[in-house]
Design a protein around this motif. Structure first.
Motif, PDB file in Angstrom:
ATOM      1  N   ILE A   7       0.902  -1.119  -0.026  1.00 46.29           N
ATOM      2  CA  ILE A   7      -0.067   0.113   0.146  1.00 46.29           C
ATOM      3  C   ILE A   7       0.918   1.116  -0.077  1.00 46.29           C
ATOM      4  CG2 ILE A   7      -1.540   1.347   1.481  1.00 46.29           C
ATOM      5  CD1 ILE A   7      -2.886  -1.394   2.087  1.00 46.29           C
ATOM      6  N   LEU A   8       1.745   1.388   0.728  1.00 52.58           N
ATOM      7  CA  LEU A   8       2.831   2.385   0.959  1.00 52.58           C
ATOM      8  C   LEU A   8       3.561   2.753  -0.471  1.00 52.58           C
ATOM      9  CD1 LEU A   8       4.010   1.975   4.624  1.00 52.58           C
ATOM     10  CD2 LEU A   8       2.369   3.624   3.752  1.00 52.58           C
ATOM     11  N   THR A   9       3.949   1.650  -1.222  1.00 56.14           N
ATOM     12  CA  THR A   9       4.688   1.819  -2.370  1.00 56.14           C
ATOM     13  C   THR A   9       3.985   1.683  -3.534  1.00 56.14           C
ATOM     14  OG1 THR A   9       5.112  -0.424  -2.527  1.00 56.14           O
ATOM     15  CG2 THR A   9       6.916   0.572  -1.160  1.00 56.14           C
ATOM     16  N   LEU A  10       2.630   1.742  -3.528  1.00 56.12           N
ATOM     17  CA  LEU A  10       1.726   1.997  -4.677  1.00 56.12           C
ATOM     18  C   LEU A  10       1.786   2.974  -5.332  1.00 56.12           C
ATOM     19  CD1 LEU A  10      -0.408   0.077  -6.120  1.00 56.12           C
ATOM     20  CD2 LEU A  10      -2.119   1.243  -4.661  1.00 56.12           C
ATOM     21  N   PRO A  11       2.063   4.137  -4.931  1.00 57.58           N
ATOM     22  CA  PRO A  11       2.118   5.220  -5.746  1.00 57.58           C
ATOM     23  C   PRO A  11       3.432   5.323  -6.494  1.00 57.58           C
ATOM     24  CG  PRO A  11       1.524   6.013  -3.329  1.00 57.58           C
ATOM     25  CD  PRO A  11       1.907   4.477  -3.398  1.00 57.58           C
ATOM     26  N   LEU A  12       4.506   4.441  -6.314  1.00 56.79           N
ATOM     27  CA  LEU A  12       5.503   4.270  -7.021  1.00 56.79           C
ATOM     28  C   LEU A  12       5.512   3.514  -8.007  1.00 56.79           C
ATOM     29  CD1 LEU A  12       8.330   4.296  -4.080  1.00 56.79           C
ATOM     30  CD2 LEU A  12       7.698   6.162  -5.450  1.00 56.79           C
ATOM     31  N   ALA A  13       4.480   2.724  -8.198  1.00 62.43           N
ATOM     32  CA  ALA A  13       4.295   1.847  -9.346  1.00 62.43           C
ATOM     33  C   ALA A  13       4.324   2.257 -10.791  1.00 62.43           C
ATOM     34  CB  ALA A  13       2.827   1.324  -9.315  1.00 62.43           C
ATOM     35  N   PRO A  14       3.908   3.488 -11.070  1.00 62.58           N
ATOM     36  CA  PRO A  14       4.251   4.098 -12.244  1.00 62.58           C
ATOM     37  C   PRO A  14       5.746   4.493 -12.494  1.00 62.58           C
ATOM     38  CG  PRO A  14       2.352   5.300 -11.285  1.00 62.58           C
ATOM     39  CD  PRO A  14       3.159   4.426 -10.087  1.00 62.58           C
ATOM     40  N   VAL A  15       6.172   4.945 -11.582  1.00 57.11           N
ATOM     41  CA  VAL A  15       7.769   5.170 -11.805  1.00 57.11           C
ATOM     42  C   VAL A  15       8.522   3.747 -12.017  1.00 57.11           C
ATOM     43  CG1 VAL A  15       9.814   6.254 -10.536  1.00 57.11           C
ATOM     44  CG2 VAL A  15       7.734   7.300 -10.356  1.00 57.11           C
ATOM     45  N   ARG A  16       8.226   2.825 -11.218  1.00 57.67           N
ATOM     46  CA  ARG A  16       8.774   1.534 -11.581  1.00 57.67           C
ATOM     47  C   ARG A  16       8.466   1.182 -13.019  1.00 57.67           C
ATOM     48  NH1 ARG A  16       6.325  -1.317  -7.207  1.00 57.67           N
ATOM     49  NH2 ARG A  16       6.758   0.177  -5.502  1.00 57.67           N
ATOM     50  N   GLY A  17       7.170   1.167 -13.484  1.00 59.88           N
ATOM     51  CA  GLY A  17       7.007   0.808 -14.973  1.00 59.88           C
ATOM     52  C   GLY A  17       7.487   1.673 -15.764  1.00 59.88           C
ATOM     53  N   VAL A  18       7.908   2.872 -15.710  1.00 53.86           N
ATOM     54  CA  VAL A  18       8.527   3.728 -16.624  1.00 53.86           C
ATOM     55  C   VAL A  18      10.116   3.345 -16.605  1.00 53.86           C
ATOM     56  CG1 VAL A  18       9.408   6.198 -17.139  1.00 53.86           C
ATOM     57  CG2 VAL A  18       7.104   5.742 -16.440  1.00 53.86           C
ATOM     58  N   ILE A  19      10.584   3.066 -15.619  1.00 56.52           N
ATOM     59  CA  ILE A  19      11.995   2.526 -15.542  1.00 56.52           C
ATOM     60  C   ILE A  19      12.139   1.377 -16.132  1.00 56.52           C
ATOM     61  CG2 ILE A  19      13.904   1.640 -13.673  1.00 56.52           C
ATOM     62  CD1 ILE A  19      12.754   3.847 -11.899  1.00 56.52           C
ATOM     63  N   LEU A  21      10.309  -0.020 -18.484  1.00 55.36           N
ATOM     64  CA  LEU A  21       9.911   0.167 -20.150  1.00 55.36           C
ATOM     65  C   LEU A  21      11.464   0.762 -20.610  1.00 55.36           C
ATOM     66  CD1 LEU A  21       8.263   0.401 -22.465  1.00 55.36           C
ATOM     67  CD2 LEU A  21       7.363   2.550 -21.761  1.00 55.36           C
ATOM     68  N   GLY A  22      11.954   1.913 -19.903  1.00 62.68           N
ATOM     69  CA  GLY A  22      13.325   2.212 -20.263  1.00 62.68           C
ATOM     70  C   GLY A  22      14.343   1.273 -20.525  1.00 62.68           C
ATOM     71  N   GLN A  23      14.518   0.561 -19.609  1.00 63.35           N
ATOM     72  CA  GLN A  23      15.274  -0.594 -19.789  1.00 63.35           C
ATOM     73  C   GLN A  23      14.969  -1.454 -20.693  1.00 63.35           C
ATOM     74  OE1 GLN A  23      18.151  -1.037 -17.396  1.00 63.35           O
ATOM     75  NE2 GLN A  23      18.605  -2.690 -19.163  1.00 63.35           N
ATOM     76  N   GLU A  28      16.931  -3.119 -26.280  1.00 65.47           N
ATOM     77  CA  GLU A  28      16.511  -3.325 -27.706  1.00 65.47           C
ATOM     78  C   GLU A  28      17.552  -2.683 -28.554  1.00 65.47           C
ATOM     79  OE1 GLU A  28      14.820  -4.938 -31.219  1.00 65.47           O
ATOM     80  OE2 GLU A  28      14.949  -5.608 -29.026  1.00 65.47           O
ATOM     81  N   VAL A  29      17.840  -1.088 -28.068  1.00 62.32           N
ATOM     82  CA  VAL A  29      18.562  -0.493 -28.822  1.00 62.32           C
ATOM     83  C   VAL A  29      20.057  -0.895 -29.031  1.00 62.32           C
ATOM     84  CG1 VAL A  29      19.829   1.777 -28.787  1.00 62.32           C
ATOM     85  CG2 VAL A  29      17.468   1.716 -28.851  1.00 62.32           C
ATOM     86  N   GLU A  30      20.681  -1.461 -27.774  1.00 59.69           N
ATOM     87  CA  GLU A  30      21.913  -2.275 -27.914  1.00 59.69           C
ATOM     88  C   GLU A  30      21.903  -3.236 -28.637  1.00 59.69           C
ATOM     89  OE1 GLU A  30      22.755  -2.683 -23.691  1.00 59.69           O
ATOM     90  OE2 GLU A  30      23.125  -0.420 -23.448  1.00 59.69           O
ATOM     91  N   PRO A  74      32.563  -5.371 -25.026  1.00 52.70           N
ATOM     92  CA  PRO A  74      32.060  -6.523 -24.386  1.00 52.70           C
ATOM     93  C   PRO A  74      30.403  -6.516 -24.434  1.00 52.70           C
ATOM     94  CG  PRO A  74      33.607  -5.934 -22.904  1.00 52.70           C
ATOM     95  CD  PRO A  74      33.363  -4.863 -23.930  1.00 52.70           C
ATOM     96  N   SER A  75      29.816  -7.617 -24.802  1.00 58.76           N
ATOM     97  CA  SER A  75      28.301  -7.251 -24.927  1.00 58.76           C
ATOM     98  C   SER A  75      27.558  -7.030 -23.601  1.00 58.76           C
ATOM     99  CB  SER A  75      27.699  -8.773 -25.244  1.00 58.76           C
ATOM    100  OG  SER A  75      28.125  -9.302 -26.402  1.00 58.76           O
ATOM    101  N   GLY A  76      26.744  -6.228 -23.810  1.00 56.08           N
ATOM    102  CA  GLY A  76      25.972  -5.633 -22.805  1.00 56.08           C
ATOM    103  C   GLY A  76      26.705  -4.386 -21.885  1.00 56.08           C
ATOM    104  N   GLY A  77      27.930  -3.950 -22.435  1.00 54.27           N
ATOM    105  CA  GLY A  77      28.516  -2.907 -21.753  1.00 54.27           C
ATOM    106  C   GLY A  77      28.137  -1.658 -22.460  1.00 54.27           C
TER     107      GLY A  77
END
Length: 85
Positions: A7-19, A21-23, A28-30, A74-77
């Motif tokens: 319940i306390l971390t629910l407001p952070l869910a959109p931020v986690r979703g954006v992070i 998605l960014g990852q 994919e770009v790499e 190296p891959s992923g670097g």
């Protein structure tokens, strides 16, 4: 405790979703940048631009070196090949 923290971390869910998605986008770009066919195509485009006179020999060498450096990383670097980053 699990319900309370959820319940306390629910407001952070959109931020986690954006992070997340960014990852996914970064991965994919790499993957596309490190694709051998993409690198070969870039080297061919550099040669064609040099043949058309759009690049000097020095610019051609720098562009080719940038592609080759990316190939040797190296891959992923995401750090630059000189290790400063």
């Amino acid at each position: 405790m699990g319900l309370l923290s959820s319940i306390l971390t629910l407001p952070l869910a959109p931020v986690r979703g954006v992070i997340w998605l960014g990852q996914i986008i970064q991965d994919e770009v790499e993957r596309q940048q490190n694709d051998p066919a993409t690198m070969r195509r870039e080297l061919e485009e550099i040669d064609e631009a040099t043949a058309r006179g759009q690049l000097s020999e020095e610019e051609r060498a720098q562009a080719q070196q940038a592609v080759l450096d990316r190939m040797m990383r190296p891959s992923g670097g995401t750090a630059p090949p000189d290790g400063k980053g």
